[in-house]
Each structure stands twice: as structure tokens, then as C-alpha cells.
Design an enzyme around this catalytic site. Structure first.
Site, PDB file in Angstrom:
ATOM      1  N   CYS A  41      17.390 -36.589 -22.747  1.00 25.01           N
ATOM      2  CA  CYS A  41      16.541 -35.700 -21.942  1.00 25.01           C
ATOM      3  C   CYS A  41      15.154 -35.536 -22.569  1.00 25.01           C
ATOM      4  CB  CYS A  41      17.236 -34.352 -21.796  1.00 25.01           C
ATOM      5  SG  CYS A  41      16.306 -33.181 -20.832  1.00 25.01           S
ATOM      6  N   CYS A  46      14.458 -36.463 -18.830  1.00 28.48           N
ATOM      7  CA  CYS A  46      13.853 -35.379 -18.050  1.00 28.48           C
ATOM      8  C   CYS A  46      12.416 -35.033 -18.461  1.00 28.48           C
ATOM      9  CB  CYS A  46      14.658 -34.087 -18.181  1.00 28.48           C
ATOM     10  SG  CYS A  46      16.360 -34.238 -18.698  1.00 28.48           S
ATOM     11  N   LYS A  49       9.703 -37.907 -18.245  1.00 30.73           N
ATOM     12  CA  LYS A  49       9.640 -38.226 -16.806  1.00 30.73           C
ATOM     13  C   LYS A  49       8.815 -37.173 -16.057  1.00 30.73           C
ATOM     14  CE  LYS A  49      12.486 -36.475 -14.224  1.00 30.73           C
ATOM     15  NZ  LYS A  49      13.839 -36.703 -13.840  1.00 30.73           N
ATOM     16  N   TYR A 175      18.360 -41.824  -8.516  1.00 25.54           N
ATOM     17  CA  TYR A 175      17.197 -40.947  -8.664  1.00 25.54           C
ATOM     18  C   TYR A 175      16.189 -41.491  -9.680  1.00 25.54           C
ATOM     19  CZ  TYR A 175      18.869 -38.881 -13.072  1.00 25.54           C
ATOM     20  OH  TYR A 175      19.261 -38.688 -14.365  1.00 25.54           O
ATOM     21  N   GLU A 179      12.333 -41.870  -8.692  1.00 24.08           N
ATOM     22  CA  GLU A 179      11.319 -41.085  -9.407  1.00 24.08           C
ATOM     23  C   GLU A 179      10.252 -41.992 -10.020  1.00 24.08           C
ATOM     24  OE1 GLU A 179      13.968 -37.177 -10.656  1.00 24.08           O
ATOM     25  OE2 GLU A 179      13.854 -38.817 -12.072  1.00 24.08           O
ATOM     26  N   HIS A 436       4.917 -14.756   2.684  1.00 26.25           N
ATOM     27  CA  HIS A 436       3.975 -15.457   3.545  1.00 26.25           C
ATOM     28  C   HIS A 436       2.609 -15.578   2.886  1.00 26.25           C
ATOM     29  CE1 HIS A 436       2.538 -16.973   7.337  1.00 26.25           C
ATOM     30  NE2 HIS A 436       1.501 -16.139   7.280  1.00 26.25           N
ATOM     31  N   GLU A 441       9.382 -19.744   2.816  1.00 21.24           N
ATOM     32  CA  GLU A 441       9.757 -18.765   3.844  1.00 21.24           C
ATOM     33  C   GLU A 441      10.466 -19.433   5.024  1.00 21.24           C
ATOM     34  OE1 GLU A 441       6.558 -16.767   6.090  1.00 21.24           O
ATOM     35  OE2 GLU A 441       5.201 -18.383   5.486  1.00 21.24           O
TER      36      GLU A 441
END
Ligand SMILES: Cc1cc2nc3c(=O)[nH]c(=O)nc-3n(C[C@H](O)[C@H](O)[C@H](O)COP(=O)(O)OP(=O)(O)OC[C@H]3O[C@@H](n4cnc5c(N)ncnc54)[C@H](O)[C@@H]3O)c2cc1C
Length: 455
Positions: A41, A46, A49, A175, A179, A436, A441
């Protein structure tokens, strides 16, 4: 008497967490690591990346800024600057991991660990005796057998390229492939993504993935599905790819990233000196409390073939340390409704079941869908679409799946992960007031189902 209560092999996400926790409960702990502190990682996963995802996103930000009145000139991108700053940051993290381990009281051995017997691990020329061993050795990129593989790279090497290629081929449908396609395209590299099957990201919601493919194509990624590769060959102007569409076009690139899956990292670990059993894919079988078939040996993280995610390895390491050294009655991790994000551009965020999985499991479900252009792009002029989905059990009203293709989906999703874990229903979403103006939302303002499925 043994020298240690616990010897941990592998100082990655799971191993470091287990070692630190165990030491904090008073256990005598040794940690063995042969490559880098922090594991996959921190070093080749992670963290670098995500830094590269950030780095690659500035090309779009510079273009989009003109819609907001900014007159910015893109003077180009300096790969070695980004790479070297990334290296500095990872070095900083390695030092932090070293401090964390030594401050916890764990003893660190920087070498390869090999199990000699159920209570002994060799470290170089000598051995450590221990009551228990924890295997946390993670995974390793899979290398298919194909001519010219020596011309290709894996995720282990791709972060530290000497030069940024002009043209790259990324092979894989998971993935990591997706990515990196976003990263290289964003950095201005001519990018081809090749997958031998029909469905990229095959366990994810199809409608969401199909929209991502559209967005990737709009960003210049040449996505090739049902595309078969037979080998690579060095030619004068690059690497020639032997592929199934060759009659239509020549594919010559400068670099190849093979991202075709990962295998458990158990080579030369000494498993043959134990009663440990492995599955067909090489992953270590664990039973209750992460115990292997060898009673004194435990295993956690990617090497056990579960969900290959850092937070999962961390949770397993923590649960195991509490069970072994803090009187917790069992080492249990709840794997249900784990939120995940693919750091594609835009991100995909997922919690729970896809529409296809809901149907397969026989649920009768309402599918709410919202497709819109993010507000930022009303002025930037970019034609990017976001897509949000809520999949709701028609009988219980519980939200079974939440999916989004959106910038910052990873950031938006974490809070919804808590809500779904707490059993949130669609009516809970409905009576939550939105923030908002945000993209998030949309998730609390979906009124009519687009369709009803299953049942
Ligand atoms: C490109 C990429 C991107 C990723 N992105 C994400 C992400 O965004 N989010 C996420 O959650 N996960 C991500 N992951 C997955 C994540 O990195 C892993 O799930 C996680 O690191 C697993 O932790 P682990 O403790 O099981 O093993 P690892 O972190 O792999 O650690 C294992 C350690 O053991 C060491 N080791 C192995 N054998 C020995 C031995 N015999 N002796 C001594 N040391 C040994 C290795 O050198 C390594 O340091 C990504 C992975 C990759 C490859």
C-alpha cells in the site's frame, strides 16, 4: 522458553498493525520485512497511486479553468519531478513506519523470513524461536506466460519509470488497470487499455462501468475489450504487440503495464515445513481466528485470498492482536457492506450489491438512477456525466446497493458506508435534508424508481 510471543513475517498494512497492537498489549514481538516498510500500500499501491491520480488530474483542471475566466498556460509536465517528489514522500512514510514499530517495542529484522518449523523462523544466518507466527506477506503481480514478457512492467516497477512513455499499453480488466489508464491518459500519454474479456471490472454494476468506459474514451483512452494478446517484440520504434486485432491495425508502444491480477506471496516462505494448507490459487487457508491448519501459525491480509484492501488487512491485524493478547474471545472481522472506491477518473464508489447481483440473489428491488452533468462542468464545458444508483429492497425498504460514478466518490462514500452498515432504509435517505449545491445531495433526493427488478 521462546524468544518471542509473536513473529510477524511481512511489515505491510496487516503485519504492522498486528505487531504494534500486540506489542502494546505487552507481547514480545519481532517483525521481519525484506523489501519496504508499509508493504504494498505505502510503496507500490494505494499511496503512490493516489498521488499520481492527483498529479494526472491537473491537465483537466488547467483546461477547465478557462471556463471560469482563468487564462492559464500549460507549459507541460515534468515526469521526473512528480516521480522524485513521490519517492521523497514514500521515504518519509517509510521512516514513520520504522518509528511506529520501534516505539511500539517490536524488534525489526530487515531480511527475508523463512519458516523452519512451527515455532522457528530463520532471519539470514540465525533463527528466532517463537510461540506463534503470523504470516502477513501480501500479494505479488501475476506474470502470464507469453513471449516478450521481459519487455513488460508490473505495478511494482511502473511507479518509478525513468522516462514517461509517449505510448503505453495497459493490460488487464481490474481496478489497477483502470486506474493506471486514467493516470497515464491524464499525464498526456497515448493510452491503450486492453482486456481479453467483454466486461471491465466484472464484479461492479454494469451501468456504472459502461458509463465509466464512455468517460475514459472521452478522455482519450483507447479501450479494447475482447482483445487477446499473444506476445511482445522489440522493434526499431518501440514494442510491437502481437494481438487479435492485428489485421485491423499495428500496435506499437513504448511501455507495457501488465495488470492481470495478483497472486499470494508465499514463495520460499517455508510452508512445506508446516501443516499449512493452501487453495488452488496459492492463498493460505485460514479457519476461525485467522488460524491456519498449523495451530501456532496465523495468516491475515492479501496472502489469505480475501478482499485485497488495506483497511481489511488492518482490521484483521487488529482483531487478531486483540484475540491473542488482549483477551478478546474471538478474532472476528465483519466483511459485509465494505465501501470501496476505484480511483478512476471519475471515481467509482460502491457499497453493497450491484443491480446484477440483486437480481441473481432473487431480491425484488427498486432501482433509483440519477444521471447528470456535475455543476462544475456547466461552466467548464466538459461533457462529463455522473451516474448515481440506489438499489432498494422492495419489501423491507433497506438500501441494498449504492453506486456512484462521480468525482470524489471516495470522499462522499465513507459516510454513506456508516449509514448502510446501520441498516439505512430508503425512507431514512428521503428524510435526510441534502447539502446544496453538491453532487452528494442527489443520493437523498431520488424520488421515483427508474425500474423494478427481480422478485
Ligand atoms: C497498484 C495497487 C493499488 C492499490 N490500491 C489500493 C487502494 O487504493 N485501496 C486499498 O485499500 N488497497 C489498495 N491496494 C491493495 C493493498 O495494497 C493491499 O490490500 C494491502 O497492502 C494488503 O496488505 P497486506 O498486509 O496483506 O500485505 P502487503 O501490504 O503486501 O505487505 C506484505 C509485506 O510482506 C513482505 N514480505 C513478503 N514475503 C516476505 C518474507 N518471506 N520475508 C519478509 N518479508 C516478506 C513484503 O515485502 C511486503 O512488504 C492496492 C494494491 C496495488 C498493487
Amino acid at each position: 522458553m521462546s524468544q518471542y510471543d509473536l513473529v510477524v513475517i511481512g511489515a505491510g498494512s496487516g503485519g504492522v498493525r498486528a505487531a504494534r497492537m500486540a506489542a502494546s498489549f505487552g507481547a514480545r514481538v519481532a517483525v521481519i520485512e525484506d523489501r519496504y516498510l508499509g508493504g504494498t500500500c505505502v510503496n507500490v499501491g494505494c499511496v503512490p497511486k493516489k498521488l499520481y491520480v492527483y498529479g494526472s488530474s491537473f491537465s483537466e483542471a488547467i483546461t477547465d479553468a478557462s471556463g471560469y475566466g482563468w487564462d492559464l498556460k500549460n507549459n507541460g509536465f515534468n515526469w521526473s519531478k512528480l516521480r522524485d517528489k513521490k519517492i521523497d514522500e514514500i521515504n518519509r512514510l517509510n521512516i514513520i513506519y520504522d518509528d511506529l514499530l520501534s516505539n511500539s517495542g517490536s524488534e525489526l529484522f530487515f531480511c527475508r523470513g523463512k519458516i523452519i518449523d512451527p515455532h522457528t523462523v530463520s532471519v539470514g544466518t540465525h533463527s528466532l524461536s517463537t510461540q506463534r507466527i503470523l504470516i502477513a506477506t501480501g500479494g505479488w503481480p501475476r506474470a502470464p506466460d507469453m513471449p516478450g514478457m521481459e519487455l513488460t512492467k508490473t505495478s511494482n516497477e511502473i511507479f518509478d519509470l525513468q522516462d514517461l512513455p509517449n505510448r503505453i499499453l495497459i493490460v488487464g480488466g481490474g481496478y489497477i488497470a483502470v486506474e493506471f489508464a486514467g493516470i497515464f491518459a491524464g499525464l498526456g500519454v497515448e493510452t491503450t487499455l486492453s482486456y481479453r474479456g467483454p466486461n471491465l471490472l466484472k464484479d461492479f454494476d454494469r451501468e456504472i462501468v459502461n458509463q465509466l468506459i464512455e468517460e475514459m474514451k472521452n478522455k482519450g483512452v483507447d479501450v479494447r475489450l475482447n482483445h487477446r494478446l499473444f506476445g511482445f517484440e522489440q522493434v526499431a520504434d518501440g514494442i510491437r504487440v502481437d494481438h487479435s486485432d492485428e489485421k485491423d491495425y499495428d500496435l506499437i508502444i513504448d511501455d507495457v503495464l501488465m495488470a492481470v491480477g495478483r497472486v499470494p506471496n508465499t514463495s520460499n516462505l517455508g510452508l512445506e515445513n508446516t501443516a499449512i494448507t493452501t487453495r488452488l490459487d496459492g492463498s493460505i487457508e485460514v479457519f476461525d481466528n485467522f488460524q491456519t491448519k498449523e495451530p501456532s501459525i496465523y495468516a491475515i491480509g492479501d496472502v489469505t485470498g480475501g478482499m485485497a484492501l488495506t483497511p481489511v488487512a488492518l482490521a484483521e491485524g487488529m482483531a487478531l492482536a486483540k484475540y491473542l493478547f488482549a483477551d478478546e474471545p474471538a478474532a472476528v472481522v465483519d466483511y459485509d457492506l465494505i465501501p470501496t472506491t476505484i480511483f478512476s477518473q471519475p471515481n467509482i464508489g460502491v457499497i453493497g450489491l450491484s443491480e446484477e447481483q440483486v437480481i441473481l440473489k432473487g431480491h425484488h428491488a427498486k432501482v433509483f438512477v440519477s444521471r447528470f452533468r456535475p455543476m462544475k462542468h456547466t461552466l467548464s464545458g466538459r461533457q462529463e456525466q455522473s451516474l448515481f444508483k440506489l438499489i432498494v429492497d422492495a419489501e423491507s425498504d433497506r438500501v441494498l446497493g449504492l453506486h456512484m460514478l462521480s468525482p470524489d466518490a471516495g470522499e462522499i462514500l465513507q459516510g454513506f458506508g456508516v449509514a448502510l452498515k446501520a441498516g439505512a432504509t430508503k425512507s431514512d435517505f428521503d428524510r435526510t435534508i441534502g447539502i446544496h449545491p453538491t453532487a452528494a445531495e442527489e443520493l437523498v433526493t431520488m424520488r421515483e424508481p427508474a425500474r423494478i427488478v427481480g422478485g
